[in-house]
Write a protein that holds these residues in place. Structure first.
Motif, PDB file in Angstrom:
ATOM      1  N   VAL A 223       0.780  -1.116   0.005  1.00 31.37           N
ATOM      2  CA  VAL A 223      -0.054  -0.128   0.149  1.00 31.37           C
ATOM      3  C   VAL A 223       1.193   1.153   0.007  1.00 31.37           C
ATOM      4  N   THR A 224       0.148   2.481  -0.233  1.00 32.53           N
ATOM      5  CA  THR A 224       0.954   3.755  -0.218  1.00 32.53           C
ATOM      6  C   THR A 224       1.319   4.227   1.074  1.00 32.53           C
ATOM      7  N   VAL A 225       2.069   5.215   1.205  1.00 29.90           N
ATOM      8  CA  VAL A 225       2.449   5.774   2.370  1.00 29.90           C
ATOM      9  C   VAL A 225       1.153   6.531   2.867  1.00 29.90           C
ATOM     10  N   LEU A 226       0.326   7.013   1.939  1.00 37.73           N
ATOM     11  CA  LEU A 226      -1.064   8.021   2.398  1.00 37.73           C
ATOM     12  C   LEU A 226      -1.793   7.003   2.917  1.00 37.73           C
ATOM     13  N   ASP A 227      -1.987   5.734   2.405  1.00 37.52           N
ATOM     14  CA  ASP A 227      -2.707   4.701   3.305  1.00 37.52           C
ATOM     15  C   ASP A 227      -2.209   4.517   4.685  1.00 37.52           C
ATOM     16  N   ALA A 228      -0.993   4.462   4.811  1.00 35.18           N
ATOM     17  CA  ALA A 228      -0.429   4.139   6.180  1.00 35.18           C
ATOM     18  C   ALA A 228      -0.670   5.363   7.072  1.00 35.18           C
ATOM     19  N   VAL A 229      -0.765   6.649   6.635  1.00 34.12           N
ATOM     20  CA  VAL A 229      -1.018   7.610   7.483  1.00 34.12           C
ATOM     21  C   VAL A 229      -2.578   7.476   7.729  1.00 34.12           C
ATOM     22  N   ARG A 230      -3.494   7.097   6.951  1.00 34.34           N
ATOM     23  CA  ARG A 230      -4.886   6.924   7.303  1.00 34.34           C
ATOM     24  C   ARG A 230      -4.905   5.855   8.510  1.00 34.34           C
ATOM     25  N   GLU A 231      -4.267   4.937   8.410  1.00 39.10           N
ATOM     26  CA  GLU A 231      -4.376   3.703   9.386  1.00 39.10           C
ATOM     27  C   GLU A 231      -3.851   4.332  10.988  1.00 39.10           C
ATOM     28  N   ILE A 232      -2.506   4.918  10.573  1.00 44.25           N
ATOM     29  CA  ILE A 232      -1.894   5.589  11.982  1.00 44.25           C
ATOM     30  C   ILE A 232      -3.099   6.390  12.677  1.00 44.25           C
ATOM     31  N   THR A 233      -3.946   7.187  11.676  1.00 47.92           N
ATOM     32  CA  THR A 233      -4.753   7.996  12.184  1.00 47.92           C
ATOM     33  C   THR A 233      -6.060   7.603  12.878  1.00 47.92           C
ATOM     34  N   ARG A 234      -6.380   6.385  12.219  1.00 50.39           N
ATOM     35  CA  ARG A 234      -7.463   5.731  12.755  1.00 50.39           C
ATOM     36  C   ARG A 234      -7.354   5.094  14.304  1.00 50.39           C
ATOM     37  N   LYS A 235      -6.054   4.478  14.290  1.00 52.02           N
ATOM     38  CA  LYS A 235      -5.841   3.759  15.410  1.00 52.02           C
ATOM     39  C   LYS A 235      -5.149   4.587  16.657  1.00 52.02           C
ATOM     40  N   HIS A 236      -4.707   5.740  16.524  1.00 48.29           N
ATOM     41  CA  HIS A 236      -4.433   6.677  17.364  1.00 48.29           C
ATOM     42  C   HIS A 236      -3.218   6.181  18.513  1.00 48.29           C
ATOM     43  N   ILE A 237      -2.234   5.566  17.756  1.00 48.31           N
ATOM     44  CA  ILE A 237      -1.118   4.833  18.522  1.00 48.31           C
ATOM     45  C   ILE A 237       0.247   5.658  17.948  1.00 48.31           C
ATOM     46  N   GLY A 238       0.337   6.386  16.986  1.00 49.56           N
ATOM     47  CA  GLY A 238       1.348   7.008  16.643  1.00 49.56           C
ATOM     48  C   GLY A 238       2.111   6.141  15.520  1.00 49.56           C
ATOM     49  N   MET A 239       1.677   5.072  15.076  1.00 53.08           N
ATOM     50  CA  MET A 239       2.314   4.156  14.279  1.00 53.08           C
ATOM     51  C   MET A 239       1.765   3.178  13.646  1.00 53.08           C
ATOM     52  N   THR A 240       2.042   2.366  12.591  1.00 56.98           N
ATOM     53  CA  THR A 240       1.290   1.219  12.033  1.00 56.98           C
ATOM     54  C   THR A 240       2.355   0.115  11.839  1.00 56.98           C
ATOM     55  N   ALA A 241       1.946  -1.038  12.094  1.00 50.47           N
ATOM     56  CA  ALA A 241       2.719  -2.205  11.578  1.00 50.47           C
ATOM     57  C   ALA A 241       2.361  -2.452  10.186  1.00 50.47           C
ATOM     58  N   VAL A 242       3.754  -3.087   9.646  1.00 52.80           N
ATOM     59  CA  VAL A 242       3.470  -3.545   8.231  1.00 52.80           C
ATOM     60  C   VAL A 242       3.652  -5.005   8.252  1.00 52.80           C
ATOM     61  N   VAL A 243       2.819  -5.669   7.423  1.00 54.18           N
ATOM     62  CA  VAL A 243       2.773  -7.227   7.630  1.00 54.18           C
ATOM     63  C   VAL A 243       2.563  -7.755   6.183  1.00 54.18           C
ATOM     64  N   ASP A 244       2.935  -8.937   5.927  1.00 59.87           N
ATOM     65  CA  ASP A 244       2.524  -9.897   4.766  1.00 59.87           C
ATOM     66  C   ASP A 244       1.288 -10.357   4.724  1.00 59.87           C
ATOM     67  N   HIS A 245       0.843 -10.995   3.632  1.00 60.46           N
ATOM     68  CA  HIS A 245      -0.478 -11.528   3.694  1.00 60.46           C
ATOM     69  C   HIS A 245      -0.983 -12.560   4.407  1.00 60.46           C
ATOM     70  N   ASP A 246       0.132 -13.133   5.322  1.00 59.96           N
ATOM     71  CA  ASP A 246      -0.118 -14.091   6.358  1.00 59.96           C
ATOM     72  C   ASP A 246       0.017 -13.497   7.666  1.00 59.96           C
ATOM     73  N   GLY A 247       0.116 -12.375   7.757  1.00 61.36           N
ATOM     74  CA  GLY A 247       0.158 -11.655   9.069  1.00 61.36           C
ATOM     75  C   GLY A 247       1.635 -11.492   9.873  1.00 61.36           C
ATOM     76  N   LYS A 248       2.672 -11.851   8.875  1.00 60.68           N
ATOM     77  CA  LYS A 248       4.030 -11.919   9.348  1.00 60.68           C
ATOM     78  C   LYS A 248       4.391 -10.494   9.482  1.00 60.68           C
ATOM     79  N   LEU A 249       5.073 -10.135  10.657  1.00 63.75           N
ATOM     80  CA  LEU A 249       5.707  -8.681  10.804  1.00 63.75           C
ATOM     81  C   LEU A 249       6.907  -8.487   9.649  1.00 63.75           C
ATOM     82  N   LEU A 250       6.743  -7.362   8.794  1.00 63.53           N
ATOM     83  CA  LEU A 250       7.764  -7.059   7.909  1.00 63.53           C
ATOM     84  C   LEU A 250       8.472  -5.707   8.449  1.00 63.53           C
TER      85      LEU A 250
END
Length: 329
Positions: A223-250
């Motif tokens: 996804v794009t950085v803009l999508d990441a910003v939206r997720e950060i804004t929704r979850k109110h924790i100041g960051m977002t994790a990035v994972v693969d399709h199986d949920g493994k942390l990248l």
């Protein structure tokens, strides 16, 4: 009674009381090794099949309540029974499996002596704490702890001061000796104090307070950085994790990363998050102590940790505020 307040004399008297009580404790320490009663008392408490029942009246009763609480919080089940109440029905709380710790400085307190025959009759053992080894209570006891003082710290030698301090200290010595003999640990102490700071540090695990499920900010790497910003804004924790399709942390992308990225490249809307994320995020296991998370946050100088399972899959997130709300810090 006439008020006579002299600041200098008041300070001198305060210091004299402390010195007098400190000397009384040193005297008690010297006297402790003169008999085998302290060791015998510890053995009686260690071999209890029931509970330690502490009893007394007046100032001795107040000391007894504190000692019962100390024993109970350090691995020896204990409770306090007022000697006067014992004579009016509360003796039913005492069984043959119990040990009674009777406290009376004179050793002649009527309320205690009244119930001693019943204590003996039921088969409970008796430890006496008195200032008079020849007293009635001491003579009927299976073990006697001598808390005698030459003089009270009170200028009138009337108010129980040095004697109550000595009694309390000797009771603490009994409790600590039992604690040590039982191998009582910090973890055991925490289980007796779940509401205290130590209990929170030793009993609360990351999984107890971490954010999980939909509360965890998470995006996939394409996804794009803009999508990441939206997720950060929704979850109110100041960051977002990035994972693969199986949920493994990248990786991870934080608000700090975003600010630095804008300063460096300007327009960030079309950038792919995989190209700008941090690929070595700090993680912690769900079963680790929350106190360990505090140590990691301090060491890494960050505010968030990602929680992963044994296979490296994202299962939670932890923010400094979560630890503060749980009163771990």
């Amino acid at each position: 009674m006439t008020l006579r307040f002299d600041p200098a004399a008041t300070l001198a008297l305060g210091r004299d009381v402390l010195q007098h009580e400190a000397q009384a404790l040193l005297t008690a320490e010297d006297a402790l090794g003169n008999t085998d009663d302290f060791v015998r008392a510890v053995e009686l408490i260690l071999n209890i099949r029931g509970r330690l029942v502490v009893s007394g009246v007046g100032k001795s009763g107040h000391i007894g309540r504190k000692l019962a609480a100390t024993f109970a919080s350090t691995g020896t089940p204990a409770f306090f029974v007022h000697a006067a109440e014992a004579a009016h029905g509360d003796l039913g709380m005492i069984t043959a499996d119990d040990v009674v710790l009777g406290i009376s400085y004179s050793g002649e307190t009527n309320e205690l002596l009244t119930v001693v025959p019943s204590i003996k009759r039921v088969g409970a053992r008796l430890i006496a704490m008195t200032g008079n080894p020849a007293s009635s209570l001491a003579r009927h006891a299976d073990a006697h702890i001598n808390c005698h003082v030459e003089r009270e710290a009170c200028p009138l030698n009337l108010a129980p001061t040095a004697s109550t301090t000595t009694t309390l200290a000797l009771g603490d010595a009994l409790a600590v000796a039992c604690l040590s003999a039982k191998g009582f640990s910090k973890e055991d102490f925490a289980r007796s104090h779940p509401g205290g700071a130590l209990g929170r540090r030793l009993l609360i695990h990351v999984e107890d307070i971490m954010r999980s499920g939909d509360a965890v900010p998470s995006i996939e790497a394409d996804v794009t950085v803009l999508d990441a910003v939206r997720e950060i804004t929704r979850k109110h924790i100041g960051m977002t994790a990035v994972v693969d399709h199986d949920g493994k942390l990248l990786g991870i992308f934080t608000e700090g990363d975003l600010r630095r990225l804008i300063e460096r490249v300007g327009d960030i809307r079309e950038l792919c998050i995989a190209d700008v994320m941090t690929r070595t995020p700090h993680t912690i296991g769900a079963r680790e102590l929350a106190a360990s998370a505090v140590q990691q946050l301090e060491a890494y100088q960050c505010n968030q940790l990602l929680v992963t399972d044994e296979e490296g899959r994202l299962i939670g997130a932890l923010h400094m505020h979560d630890l503060m709300e749980a009163k771990v810090i």
